[in-house]
Structures are given as structure tokens and as C-alpha cells.
Design an enzyme around this catalytic site. Structure first.
Site, short mmCIF file in Angstrom:
data_model
loop_
_atom_site.label_atom_id
_atom_site.label_comp_id
_atom_site.label_asym_id
_atom_site.label_seq_id
_atom_site.Cartn_x
_atom_site.Cartn_y
_atom_site.Cartn_z
N TYR A 168 -1.90 -8.60 16.29
CA TYR A 168 -1.95 -7.66 15.16
C TYR A 168 -3.18 -6.77 15.27
CZ TYR A 168 -2.72 -5.84 10.48
OH TYR A 168 -2.96 -5.00 9.42
N ASP A 224 15.17 2.53 10.50
CA ASP A 224 14.12 2.06 11.40
C ASP A 224 13.54 3.26 12.14
OD1 ASP A 224 12.53 0.95 13.35
OD2 ASP A 224 14.09 -0.36 14.18
N ILE A 255 0.83 -1.20 0.00
CA ILE A 255 0.00 0.00 0.00
C ILE A 255 0.86 1.25 0.00
CG2 ILE A 255 -1.68 1.32 1.35
CD1 ILE A 255 -2.80 -1.40 2.33
N LYS A 308 -3.56 -2.47 15.78
CA LYS A 308 -4.35 -1.58 14.95
C LYS A 308 -5.44 -0.88 15.78
CE LYS A 308 -2.09 -2.14 11.20
NZ LYS A 308 -1.34 -1.00 10.60
N ASN A 311 2.12 4.72 7.60
CA ASN A 311 1.70 3.50 6.93
C ASN A 311 2.52 2.28 7.33
OD1 ASN A 311 0.51 1.87 4.57
ND2 ASN A 311 2.69 1.89 4.08
#
Length: 287
Positions: free
Chosen positions: A156, A64, A19, A160, A91
């Protein structure tokens, strides 16, 4: 070339693959000066070259950005090259492992925290003083997993969910400085993460992921980048603290609705961007 981001300066983390590549190329196509950010082994230089070949303006930053000094250096590069910063796209992220929680590795969990949470925190902290000067905005990558959770990748989804709350808190805190903060939350997208050959999903998870969308397919990176473009642009001047789900209806699907989707829905649009790195990116733990 368009002009929806004419002369604006944007930092895009995780900008060389998936993306992120699409966001960088879409923004450059719309007139932005783009800082393409990635880890040293990401195809950052290639994406910058591809943008320049299409008449866009971009510069590479490799490092990083969960490390504070690197995050500051990234912002400093944008200011040194382009004199200002208007947009930060958080992102960068990873999807390193699928496992039931009792079997989920601590190594993968720590990797998620560093790349999905700490990178967002460090980049936002470093960028805000400059964004306040330009009354700019931050767009952070969420996920439908941040709303619904993600079985076999529970940590995960948790990272988010953090990003969703982080962006909303930021919107409230920074409104007095004229800085907007929003989330773009993809569902299953046609990147390395959602293919058994390039990511951690097994074939059953891959099949159920796409069947769980109302459209019966993965989204394309360009379809996600189109939403980032709107949210980051002045067209979204009255939008802050919002979450835009780009998930093909995943968050409202009940069962494998994708199996019933119209054939026209199941076909991915061809798009306009020349994307070379959609199926690259970090899908396993790297030091």
C-alpha cells in the site's frame, strides 16, 4: 453555498465514500459541477441525490475507471453534461489487507495496483486533453505512507509512493500546457479503513496509528476535503508539484506522541458537511 469553485467542473474518483464523499460535497458546496465516480456497488446515486438536496449540481458515473474505456467514458460524461473539465481528483483507492510482507497475498497486491495506480494513470491520461483546454489541474491522493512506508501494508505504501512521484512528474511535464498537478496526502482518517470493525487493521494497529499522530486522533474526511478545496482552487495558482500532508503530524511524530496530545487536539471538529458514507468503501478485495 460558496463560490471558490464557481462553475468549475470536477471529476472525483472514489467519490461516494470516505474522503471522496467529503470532497464531492465540499466542492459542490463551493459551486462546482461534480461528477461523482464510484464502482457499481458504491452509494454513488445517493451522494448525487444528497448534493442536489443541498442545492448543488452533480451527476453519477459508475464503473471501474482502471479500464481505459471507462475512464474515457467518465471524461466524456463530464464534457457532455457540462461542456468542460477543470479539475480531476484522483481519490480512488483501496486498503485491502494488513499482513507482514511474506504473508501478503498476491490477490491483494494486484487489487492495489489496479485501484491505487492504474486508475490514477487511466483517468489522468483521459482527462489531460480537456484539462489542457481549461488550464485545469489534477490532485492525486497520496498518503503519509507514501513518504514513510507502511509496515504490515508495505505494498500500500508503495502504491502511494508511486502516486507522489507520478504527480510530480506530471507537474513538470504539463507546466507548458498550463496544467497544475499536486498531491494531498492524508494520514489516519476516520473512515472504514482505520476501524477494526470495518477495515483490515487489528486493534493494536488501530491504536498505534492514532497514537502516532501529534494530535492523538484520526482526522475527519472534511478536514482532508478542505485541503483538496484549496489545492484545486484558483487560490493555489502558484502551487504545482507539491505534496500537502494532512496527517495530524504523523510524518514528524517520534513515538506515541498522540498519547500526550492536548485534549483540544484529540476532539474531532464537528464540521459542516452532511456525510453519510464515511465508514463505507472497499476494504477487502472485490472482483
Amino acid at each position: 453555498m460558496g463560490n471558490r469553485l464557481d462553475k468549475k467542473v470536477a471529476i472525483v474518483t472514489g467519490g461516494a465514500t470516505g474522503i471522496g464523499e467529503a470532497i464531492c460535497k465540499k466542492f459542490a458546496q463551493e459551486g462546482a459541477r461534480v461528477v461523482v465516480v464510484g464502482l457499481p456497488d458504491d452509494p454513488v446515486d445517493q451522494v448525487v441525490k444528497e448534493i442536489e438536496q443541498q442545492g448543488g449540481i452533480a451527476v453519477a458515473f459508475k464503473g471501474d475507471i482502471s479500464v481505459e474505456a471507462n475512464a474515457k467514458a467518465c471524461v466524456d460524461l463530464a464534457i457532455r453534461m457540462y461542456d468542460r473539465l477543470n479539475i480531476l481528483i484522483n481519490n480512488a483507492g483501496v486498503f485491502p489487507e494488513t499482513n507482514l510482507l511474506p504473508d501478503f497475498s498476491e490477490e491483494a497486491f494486484d487489487y492495489l495496483l489496479r485501484n491505487n495506480i492504474k486508475s490514477t494513470f487511466m483517468m489522468t491520461k483521459a482527462a489531460l486533453p480537456e484539462l489542457q483546454k481549461t488550464r485545469g489541474n489534477v490532485v492525486t491522493a497520496g498518503s503519509e505512507a507514501g513518504q514513510m512506508g507502511e509496515p504490515q501494508a508495505v505494498p500500500y505504501g508503495g502504491t502511494k509512493g508511486f502516486n507522489h512521484a507520478f504527480a510530480k512528474g506530471l507537474a513538470t511535464e504539463q507546466a507548458k500546457f498550463g496544467v497544475r498537478s499536486n498531491v494531498v496526502a492524508p494520514g489516519p482518517i476516520d473512515t472504514a479503513w482505520t476501524h477494526t470493525s470495518t477495515g483490515p487493521m487489528d486493534s493494536e494497529m488501530e491504536k498505534s496509528t492514532t497514537a502516532g499522530t501529534l494530535m492523538g486522533r484520526r482526522g475527519t474526511p472534511e478536514e482532508v476535503a478542505n485541503v483538496y478545496l484549496f489545492v484545486a482552487s484558483d487560490e493555489a495558482s502558484y502551487v504545482t508539484g507539491a505534496i500537502y500532508y494532512v496527517d495530524g503530524g504523523t510524518t514528524i511524530a517520534k513515538g506515541p506522541q498522540g498519547e500526550k496530545a492536548a485534549d483540544s487536539f484529540k476532539k474531532e471538529p464537528e464540521g459542516e458537511l452532511d456525510l453519510q458514507h464515511s465508514l463505507e468503501g472497499h476494504t477487502s478485495v472485490k472482483s
